[in-house]
Motif scaffolding. Structure first.
Motif, mmCIF file in Angstrom:
data_model
loop_
_atom_site.group_PDB
_atom_site.id
_atom_site.type_symbol
_atom_site.label_atom_id
_atom_site.label_comp_id
_atom_site.label_asym_id
_atom_site.label_seq_id
_atom_site.Cartn_x
_atom_site.Cartn_y
_atom_site.Cartn_z
ATOM 1 N N THR A 126 -30.916 29.311 2.110
ATOM 2 C CA THR A 126 -30.902 29.444 3.557
ATOM 3 C C THR A 126 -30.444 28.138 4.192
ATOM 4 O O THR A 126 -30.542 27.073 3.583
ATOM 5 N N TYR A 127 -29.927 28.250 5.402
ATOM 6 C CA TYR A 127 -29.640 27.086 6.243
ATOM 7 C C TYR A 127 -30.745 27.004 7.288
ATOM 8 O O TYR A 127 -31.032 27.997 7.960
ATOM 9 N N VAL A 128 -31.342 25.826 7.411
ATOM 10 C CA VAL A 128 -32.403 25.556 8.379
ATOM 11 C C VAL A 128 -31.860 24.561 9.395
ATOM 12 O O VAL A 128 -31.147 23.624 9.024
ATOM 13 N N ARG A 129 -32.195 24.754 10.658
ATOM 14 C CA ARG A 129 -31.838 23.768 11.683
ATOM 15 C C ARG A 129 -32.959 22.734 11.691
ATOM 16 O O ARG A 129 -34.062 23.004 12.120
ATOM 17 N N GLY A 130 -32.681 21.548 11.164
ATOM 18 C CA GLY A 130 -33.679 20.496 11.027
ATOM 19 C C GLY A 130 -33.763 19.610 12.257
ATOM 20 O O GLY A 130 -33.201 19.923 13.316
ATOM 21 N N PRO A 131 -34.453 18.480 12.139
ATOM 22 C CA PRO A 131 -34.581 17.553 13.273
ATOM 23 C C PRO A 131 -33.214 17.057 13.725
ATOM 24 O O PRO A 131 -32.300 16.914 12.918
ATOM 25 N N SER A 132 -33.084 16.811 15.010
ATOM 26 C CA SER A 132 -31.834 16.355 15.630
ATOM 27 C C SER A 132 -30.689 17.324 15.393
ATOM 28 O O SER A 132 -29.529 16.949 15.443
ATOM 29 N N GLY A 133 -31.011 18.593 15.114
ATOM 30 C CA GLY A 133 -29.984 19.606 14.936
ATOM 31 C C GLY A 133 -29.304 19.604 13.584
ATOM 32 O O GLY A 133 -28.342 20.341 13.359
ATOM 33 N N ILE A 134 -29.782 18.796 12.640
ATOM 34 C CA ILE A 134 -29.175 18.710 11.308
ATOM 35 C C ILE A 134 -29.311 20.056 10.603
ATOM 36 O O ILE A 134 -30.376 20.661 10.603
ATOM 37 N N ILE A 135 -28.216 20.523 9.999
ATOM 38 C CA ILE A 135 -28.304 21.722 9.174
ATOM 39 C C ILE A 135 -28.704 21.285 7.764
ATOM 40 O O ILE A 135 -28.050 20.438 7.157
#
Length: 145
Positions: A126-135
């Protein structure tokens, strides 16, 4: 010529939030600093460059992320990248339990862009949207289960 990947650098809005996210996933902080001065201006190509940095490492010692939060010049807000945009847009990690990794990500307010996919019964990913918008791509190798 020999070449080795040293790290992947990622500018973040809040370095403490990004460190918390990545350390909860299992990376460790191997160094922190605040950098500035002529050498930093020259290396990065920005006048007055002043940033907080942290170097994180995966448990196997091979993967490293350098996170940096700009103090000066001011960070420039951009729209979160999309998976099909040209340029660097994600960092990928193998995990031994994708469900546990997603629980950790959720504690940081980070969720899959769509869901968890099964690639030919070889990977769940899966792709997760991490902190500061990082994929952040998370992948569990099903062949070792």
């Amino acid at each position: 010529m020999a070449i080795t990947l040293e790290n992947v650098g990622i500018a973040v809005q809040d370095i403490e939030a990004a460190i918390a996210f990545f350390t909860d996933l299992g990376l460790t902080v191997v160094g922190r600093d605040t950098v500035s001065g002529e050498w930093a201006d020259t290396a990065v190509g920005l006048d007055g460059n002043h940033a907080k940095i942290a170097l994180l490492q995966t448990p196997d010692g091979h993967g490293r992320l350098e996170l940096f939060e700009y103090i000066n010049p001011a960070a420039i807000e951009t729209s979160p990248t999309l998976p099909n945009e040209i340029g660097m847009h994600r960092v990928a990690f193998s995990v031994d339990d994708i469900d546990e990794a997603l629980e950790i990500a959720a504690r940081h307010g980070c969720y899959p862009l769509r869901g968890v996919a099964n690639y030919r019964d070889v990977y769940k990913l899966t792709y997760v949207r991490g902190p500061s918008g990082i994929i952040v791509m998370l992948a569990e190798d099903l062949s070792t289960s």
